[in-house]
Design an enzyme around this catalytic site. Structure first.
Site, PDB file in Angstrom:
ATOM      1  N   LYS A  57       0.823  -1.213   0.000  1.00  0.00           N
ATOM      2  CA  LYS A  57       0.000   0.000   0.000  1.00  0.00           C
ATOM      3  C   LYS A  57       0.865   1.274   0.000  1.00  0.00           C
ATOM      4  O   LYS A  57       2.073   1.226   0.292  1.00  0.00           O
ATOM      5  CB  LYS A  57      -0.930  -0.036   1.216  1.00  0.00           C
ATOM      6  CG  LYS A  57      -1.958  -1.185   1.156  1.00  0.00           C
ATOM      7  CD  LYS A  57      -2.943  -1.129   2.332  1.00  0.00           C
ATOM      8  CE  LYS A  57      -3.970  -2.244   2.252  1.00  0.00           C
ATOM      9  NZ  LYS A  57      -4.948  -2.179   3.372  1.00  0.00           N
ATOM     10  N   ASN A  65      -2.042   0.267   6.686  1.00  0.00           N
ATOM     11  CA  ASN A  65      -1.485  -0.958   7.267  1.00  0.00           C
ATOM     12  C   ASN A  65      -0.614  -1.761   6.285  1.00  0.00           C
ATOM     13  O   ASN A  65      -0.480  -2.969   6.399  1.00  0.00           O
ATOM     14  CB  ASN A  65      -2.599  -1.808   7.897  1.00  0.00           C
ATOM     15  CG  ASN A  65      -3.653  -2.224   6.900  1.00  0.00           C
ATOM     16  OD1 ASN A  65      -3.548  -1.918   5.715  1.00  0.00           O
ATOM     17  ND2 ASN A  65      -4.674  -2.937   7.363  1.00  0.00           N
ATOM     18  N   HIS A  90      -2.245  -5.445   1.561  1.00  0.00           N
ATOM     19  CA  HIS A  90      -3.530  -6.137   1.392  1.00  0.00           C
ATOM     20  C   HIS A  90      -3.242  -7.571   0.989  1.00  0.00           C
ATOM     21  O   HIS A  90      -2.275  -7.820   0.255  1.00  0.00           O
ATOM     22  CB  HIS A  90      -4.361  -5.486   0.274  1.00  0.00           C
ATOM     23  CG  HIS A  90      -5.451  -6.387  -0.226  1.00  0.00           C
ATOM     24  ND1 HIS A  90      -6.653  -6.499   0.416  1.00  0.00           N
ATOM     25  CD2 HIS A  90      -5.475  -7.279  -1.250  1.00  0.00           C
ATOM     26  CE1 HIS A  90      -7.395  -7.418  -0.219  1.00  0.00           C
ATOM     27  NE2 HIS A  90      -6.700  -7.901  -1.234  1.00  0.00           N
ATOM     28  N   GLU A 115      -9.667 -10.893  -7.466  1.00  0.00           N
ATOM     29  CA  GLU A 115      -8.738  -9.772  -7.295  1.00  0.00           C
ATOM     30  C   GLU A 115      -7.571  -9.861  -8.281  1.00  0.00           C
ATOM     31  O   GLU A 115      -7.119  -8.846  -8.809  1.00  0.00           O
ATOM     32  CB  GLU A 115      -8.250  -9.729  -5.852  1.00  0.00           C
ATOM     33  CG  GLU A 115      -9.377  -9.338  -4.892  1.00  0.00           C
ATOM     34  CD  GLU A 115      -8.998  -9.417  -3.413  1.00  0.00           C
ATOM     35  OE1 GLU A 115      -9.862  -9.096  -2.580  1.00  0.00           O
ATOM     36  OE2 GLU A 115      -7.847  -9.790  -3.090  1.00  0.00           O
TER      37      GLU A 115
HETATM   38  P1  ATP Z   1      -7.061  -6.253   3.453  1.00  0.00           P
HETATM   39  O1  ATP Z   1      -8.424  -6.522   2.845  1.00  0.00           O
HETATM   40  O2  ATP Z   1      -6.473  -4.901   3.058  1.00  0.00           O
HETATM   41  O3  ATP Z   1      -6.102  -7.376   3.225  1.00  0.00           O
HETATM   42  P2  ATP Z   1      -8.085  -7.028   5.964  1.00  0.00           P
HETATM   43  O4  ATP Z   1      -8.774  -8.122   5.233  1.00  0.00           O
HETATM   44  O5  ATP Z   1      -7.198  -7.351   7.115  1.00  0.00           O
HETATM   45  O6  ATP Z   1      -7.200  -6.168   5.006  1.00  0.00           O
HETATM   46  P3  ATP Z   1     -10.608  -5.599   5.823  1.00  0.00           P
HETATM   47  O7  ATP Z   1     -11.560  -5.706   6.950  1.00  0.00           O
HETATM   48  O8  ATP Z   1     -10.860  -6.327   4.550  1.00  0.00           O
HETATM   49  O9  ATP Z   1      -9.143  -5.946   6.414  1.00  0.00           O
HETATM   50  O10 ATP Z   1     -10.438  -4.049   5.513  1.00  0.00           O
HETATM   51  C1  ATP Z   1      -9.843  -3.620   4.295  1.00  0.00           C
HETATM   52  C2  ATP Z   1      -8.923  -2.456   4.585  1.00  0.00           C
HETATM   53  O11 ATP Z   1      -9.710  -1.354   5.049  1.00  0.00           O
HETATM   54  C3  ATP Z   1      -7.911  -2.676   5.717  1.00  0.00           C
HETATM   55  O12 ATP Z   1      -6.748  -3.351   5.320  1.00  0.00           O
HETATM   56  C4  ATP Z   1      -7.625  -1.258   6.145  1.00  0.00           C
HETATM   57  O13 ATP Z   1      -6.712  -0.618   5.245  1.00  0.00           O
HETATM   58  C5  ATP Z   1      -8.998  -0.601   6.022  1.00  0.00           C
HETATM   59  N1  ATP Z   1      -9.733  -0.662   7.285  1.00  0.00           N
HETATM   60  C6  ATP Z   1     -10.311  -1.738   7.850  1.00  0.00           C
HETATM   61  N2  ATP Z   1     -10.923  -1.432   9.012  1.00  0.00           N
HETATM   62  C7  ATP Z   1     -10.733  -0.096   9.180  1.00  0.00           C
HETATM   63  C8  ATP Z   1     -11.109   0.847  10.165  1.00  0.00           C
HETATM   64  N3  ATP Z   1     -11.826   0.474  11.238  1.00  0.00           N
HETATM   65  N4  ATP Z   1     -10.736   2.141  10.002  1.00  0.00           N
HETATM   66  C9  ATP Z   1     -10.012   2.531   8.918  1.00  0.00           C
HETATM   67  N5  ATP Z   1      -9.632   1.698   7.934  1.00  0.00           N
HETATM   68  C10 ATP Z   1      -9.977   0.402   8.059  1.00  0.00           C
HETATM   69 MG    MG Z   2      -9.956  -7.827   3.479  1.00  0.00          MG
END
Ligand code: ATP
Ligand code: MG
Length: 140
Positions: free
Chosen positions: A11, A114, A117, A128
């Site tokens: 990211k 973070n 992804h 994806e």
């Molecule tokens: P990713 O899909 O990026 O691999 P993940 O599956 O761990 O991560 P998801 O719940 O799918 O997390 O959320 C997608 C992305 O949205 C997260 O990686 C983060 O960048 C963002 N995100 C998730 N929760 C929050 C939150 N509470 N506040 C801000 N951003 C968030």
């Molecule tokens: Mg996710």
């Protein structure tokens, strides 16, 4: 267990801090192979489409802005149990909860910024990968 392909994004928070190589080393050290890779500037439309599942979440707008705030590296990783292995190497979504040694524990700035992804299931991985790569870009 079988050899699986998964989709990964390094990211903008990580590309800005010059962490691309360090993150790729984590994947390779875990036995994941980079079978496709490109550095791109994601468009607003791509970010909105990619994260459409989160459209109703309060962080959707901010997340799409963040993902277009700088270059990202989109990749296809391959390995034994690759989807779960990648999620393990990434660590928990919130870096405060991520296990020691994971990418997010070491590098993530916040729950949003973070650093990586990774796909969460075989169906999403396939979708994806297709979203960002043509078949002839998956060079092995
Ligand atoms: P990713 O899909 O990026 O691999 P993940 O599956 O761990 O991560 P998801 O719940 O799918 O997390 O959320 C997608 C992305 O949205 C997260 O990686 C983060 O960048 C963002 N995100 C998730 N929760 C929050 C939150 N509470 N506040 C801000 N951003 C968030
Ligand atoms: Mg996710």
């Amino acid at each position: 267990m079988a050899i699986e392909r998964t989709f990964s994004i390094i990211k903008p928070d990580a590309t800005k801090r010059n962490l691309t190589g360090k993150i790729i080393s984590k994947f390779e050290d875990a036995g994941l192979r980079i079978v496709a890779s490109k550095r791109i500037q994601m468009t607003k439309a791509q970010a909105e489409g990619f994260y459409a599942v989160h459209k109703e979440r309060p962080f959707y707008g901010d997340l799409c802005s963040f993902m277009t705030s700088g270059p990202v590296v989109v990749q296809v990783l391959e390995g034994e149990d690759g989807i779960a292995k990648n999620r393990e190497v990434m660590g928990a979504t919130n870096p405060a909860d991520a296990a020691a040694g994971t990418i997010r524990a070491e590098f993530a700035e916040s729950i949003e910024a973070n650093s990586v992804h990774g796909s969460d299931a075989p169906e999403t991985a396939a979708e994806e990968i297709k979203f960002f790569f043509t078949d002839d870009e998956l060079v092995g």
